[in-house]
Design a protein around this motif. Structure first.
Motif, PDB file in Angstrom:
ATOM      1  N   ILE A 246       0.845  -1.208   0.000  1.00 19.93           N
ATOM      2  CA  ILE A 246       0.000   0.000   0.000  1.00 19.93           C
ATOM      3  C   ILE A 246       0.874   1.249   0.000  1.00 19.93           C
ATOM      4  CG2 ILE A 246      -1.651   1.329   1.379  1.00 19.93           C
ATOM      5  CD1 ILE A 246      -2.847  -1.356   2.301  1.00 19.93           C
ATOM      6  N   LYS A 247       1.910   1.234   0.870  1.00 20.58           N
ATOM      7  CA  LYS A 247       2.792   2.406   0.977  1.00 20.58           C
ATOM      8  C   LYS A 247       3.517   2.683  -0.345  1.00 20.58           C
ATOM      9  CE  LYS A 247       6.504   4.247   3.864  1.00 20.58           C
ATOM     10  NZ  LYS A 247       7.529   4.450   2.852  1.00 20.58           N
ATOM     11  N   SER A 261      -4.391   1.197 -12.305  1.00 23.12           N
ATOM     12  CA  SER A 261      -4.436  -0.136 -11.689  1.00 23.12           C
ATOM     13  C   SER A 261      -3.857  -0.142 -10.280  1.00 23.12           C
ATOM     14  CB  SER A 261      -3.679  -1.140 -12.549  1.00 23.12           C
ATOM     15  OG  SER A 261      -2.314  -0.784 -12.643  1.00 23.12           O
ATOM     16  N   SER A 262      -3.023   0.859  -9.973  1.00 16.82           N
ATOM     17  CA  SER A 262      -2.418   0.898  -8.639  1.00 16.82           C
ATOM     18  C   SER A 262      -3.474   1.095  -7.553  1.00 16.82           C
ATOM     19  CB  SER A 262      -1.379   2.017  -8.576  1.00 16.82           C
ATOM     20  OG  SER A 262      -1.985   3.275  -8.812  1.00 16.82           O
ATOM     21  N   ILE A 266      -4.063  -1.175  -4.275  1.00 18.26           N
ATOM     22  CA  ILE A 266      -4.135  -0.620  -2.914  1.00 18.26           C
ATOM     23  C   ILE A 266      -5.411  -1.080  -2.225  1.00 18.26           C
ATOM     24  CG2 ILE A 266      -4.415   1.512  -1.594  1.00 18.26           C
ATOM     25  CD1 ILE A 266      -2.537   2.865  -3.594  1.00 18.26           C
ATOM     26  N   ILE A 267      -6.522  -1.049  -2.938  1.00 17.71           N
ATOM     27  CA  ILE A 267      -7.806  -1.467  -2.366  1.00 17.71           C
ATOM     28  C   ILE A 267      -7.770  -2.960  -2.003  1.00 17.71           C
ATOM     29  CG2 ILE A 267     -10.250  -1.818  -2.864  1.00 17.71           C
ATOM     30  CD1 ILE A 267     -10.139   0.737  -4.571  1.00 17.71           C
ATOM     31  N   ALA A 268      -7.183  -3.766  -2.895  1.00 23.10           N
ATOM     32  CA  ALA A 268      -7.112  -5.212  -2.647  1.00 23.10           C
ATOM     33  C   ALA A 268      -6.253  -5.523  -1.419  1.00 23.10           C
ATOM     34  CB  ALA A 268      -6.559  -5.929  -3.868  1.00 23.10           C
ATOM     35  N   GLN A 269      -5.129  -4.802  -1.318  1.00 24.87           N
ATOM     36  CA  GLN A 269      -4.251  -5.030  -0.173  1.00 24.87           C
ATOM     37  C   GLN A 269      -4.890  -4.530   1.127  1.00 24.87           C
ATOM     38  OE1 GLN A 269      -1.293  -6.681  -0.025  1.00 24.87           O
ATOM     39  NE2 GLN A 269      -1.710  -7.264  -2.166  1.00 24.87           N
ATOM     40  N   LYS A 274      -7.624  -5.748   6.114  1.00 24.99           N
ATOM     41  CA  LYS A 274      -8.855  -5.671   6.910  1.00 24.99           C
ATOM     42  C   LYS A 274      -9.303  -7.068   7.323  1.00 24.99           C
ATOM     43  CE  LYS A 274     -13.746  -4.455   6.499  1.00 24.99           C
ATOM     44  NZ  LYS A 274     -14.798  -3.946   5.591  1.00 24.99           N
ATOM     45  N   HIS A 275      -9.203  -8.012   6.390  1.00 26.99           N
ATOM     46  CA  HIS A 275      -9.601  -9.388   6.662  1.00 26.99           C
ATOM     47  C   HIS A 275      -8.756  -9.972   7.799  1.00 26.99           C
ATOM     48  CE1 HIS A 275     -11.014 -13.453   5.840  1.00 26.99           C
ATOM     49  NE2 HIS A 275      -9.741 -13.847   5.851  1.00 26.99           N
TER      50      HIS A 275
END
Length: 426
Positions: A246-247, A261-262, A266-269, A274-275
């Motif tokens: 993310i960073k 796409s970045s 970031i959202i996926a990571q 969160k999970h």
């Protein structure tokens, strides 16, 4: 006030019980001793009476330990010992005569009365047709002497028993206290030694059992501490990866070097992070899980359908449902949702193409056609932070295991000929 040691308490309690028992036993025994002494007196008087009847007794003989007098009544008159008046007066004699009148031939009467000086006397009347009536009389000196002698002997024996018992209890209590002190010192030193020092009391009593129980607890705590250390290392690495991704992508966007796409990465990571946080919070919340209300009947068909509904857009796997109506498990609905969701999430991660859920009475089976589970992983019963075959941490399955234990249910992991089944049953 100074605290009394446990050995002192044991000694005092034993002494009180022993003294109470000794007093009660002595009181009962002394009363029986007097009866025995009186019976011995009557036996001796009968023996002396036989000697008088056989004319082998000097009328003025001194009977040593027992002072006796006698009256001999025959058809041709009677004679008596010189000191008979020391024992009985006329009133006593008349009472004895009445007893003689009630005496049958060839019989013996043994009695005691209070004489004119209010002292107890014992007498025996023997009546034979040929030799006449013989009356043997004695005072209470022999009974008193015999009772006193036996009582003193009993008291001395009791004092010896009490002394030896106190010494034995004091030594035993001191040894018992030392064992407890060693156990206490061992417990106090455990945190300082990192729970690495072993100590087992080899006694077969409760202290030995306590020592062995503490040793088992020490081993569990040590293993738990090791697991926590591993967890901190594994979780820090597990959290560090998505945070670093993310960073780096955020910095790339800030510098204008990243494409659209970045943001998706970031959202996926972030979703992945969160999970992991949610799983950790779920596990920690189990520490406070308690039966604050009665277990309810949870409709497991509804729980499974809700989990599938939540996850249906998150996987392309084939999901086959075989759910029987009206299957209820005892517990709390929100916790059973977490259980099924964690098992389903695990199945999604490992399944190749298919997940099948079968619900029957007292049994829920969630199958996936993925690779078999390492037997060592099954043996560890999904301990927290145990890493699976794909490098994932077993925190989710630990949540399942701990929740089902609380509800009195069982989780079984089973390798099938193809794939793996997780079975919830009573």
């Amino acid at each position: 006030m100074k605290k009394l040691s446990i050995s002192g308490q044991i000694t005092i309690i034993f002494l009180i019980v022993l003294l109470f028992s000794a007093t009660l036993f002595t009181t009962v025994t002394l009363s029986r001793i007097k009866v025995m002494a009186e019976n011995e007196t009557y036996t001796r008087l009968v023996t002396y009476s036989a000697l008088v009847d056989n004319h082998t007794l000097d009328p003025n003989v001194d009977f040593s330990d027992m002072k006796v007098a006698f009256i001999k009544i025959k058809k041709d008159g009677f004679f008596y010992s010189d000191d008979i008046e020391k024992y009985i007066n006329d009133a006593d004699y008349q009472e004895i005569i009445k007893s003689i009148e009630r005496t049958q031939e060839n019989s013996i009467i043994s009695k005691k009365i209070k004489n004119f000086e209010d002292k107890t006397i014992y007498y025996v009347i023997t009546f034979h047709k040929d030799s006449g009536v013989t009356i043997m009389v004695t005072n209470a000196l022999y009974v008193t002497h015999l009772t006193k002698t036996i009582s003193i002997q009993l008291i001395l024996v009791f004092l010896a028993i009490i002394s030896v018992s106190i010494l034995f209890i004091a030594l035993w209590g001191n040894n018992f206290a030392k064992r407890l002190h060693r156990l206490k010192s061992h417990i106090g030193n455990l945190p300082k030694t990192g729970y690495g020092t072993e100590y087992i009391d080899d006694g077969l009593d409760e202290v030995g059992e306590l020592s062995r129980a503490l040793e088992s607890m020490r081993i569990e705590i040590k293993e738990s501490e090791q697991q926590k250390q591993e967890m901190l290392q594994n979780m820090s690495h597990d959290f560090k990866t998505p945070i670093a991704v993310i960073k780096s992508y955020a910095e790339a966007q800030q510098d204008g070097m990243a494409d659209e796409s970045s943001s998706k990465i970031i959202i996926a990571q972030a979703e992945k992070l969160k999970h992991k946080v949610n799983r950790l919070l779920q596990y920690n919340s189990l520490e406070y899980l308690q039966k604050d209300r009665e277990f309810e009947d949870v409709n497991m068909k509804e729980v499974v359908e809700e989990v599938i509904e939540v996850n249906k857009f998150q996987t392309n796997l084939e999901i086959e449902l075989d759910l029987k109506e009206d299957v209820f498990f005892k517990g709390y609905r929100e916790n059973y949702f977490t259980v099924v969701d964690n098992i389903f999430d695990n199945a999604k991660r490992y399944a190749k193409s298919k997940i099948k859920i079968v619900l029957r009475k007292d049994r829920l089976r969630i199958y996936n056609d993925g690779d078999p589970i390492d037997e060592q992983f099954i043996k560890h019963a999904f301990k927290p932070y145990e890493k699976g075959s794909k490098g994932e941490f077993g925190l989710g399955m630990s949540i399942v295991q701990k929740t089902l234990d609380f509800f009195g249910m069982q989780l079984i992991a089973k390798n099938e000929s193809i794939g793996v089944s997780f079975i919830i049953t009573k």
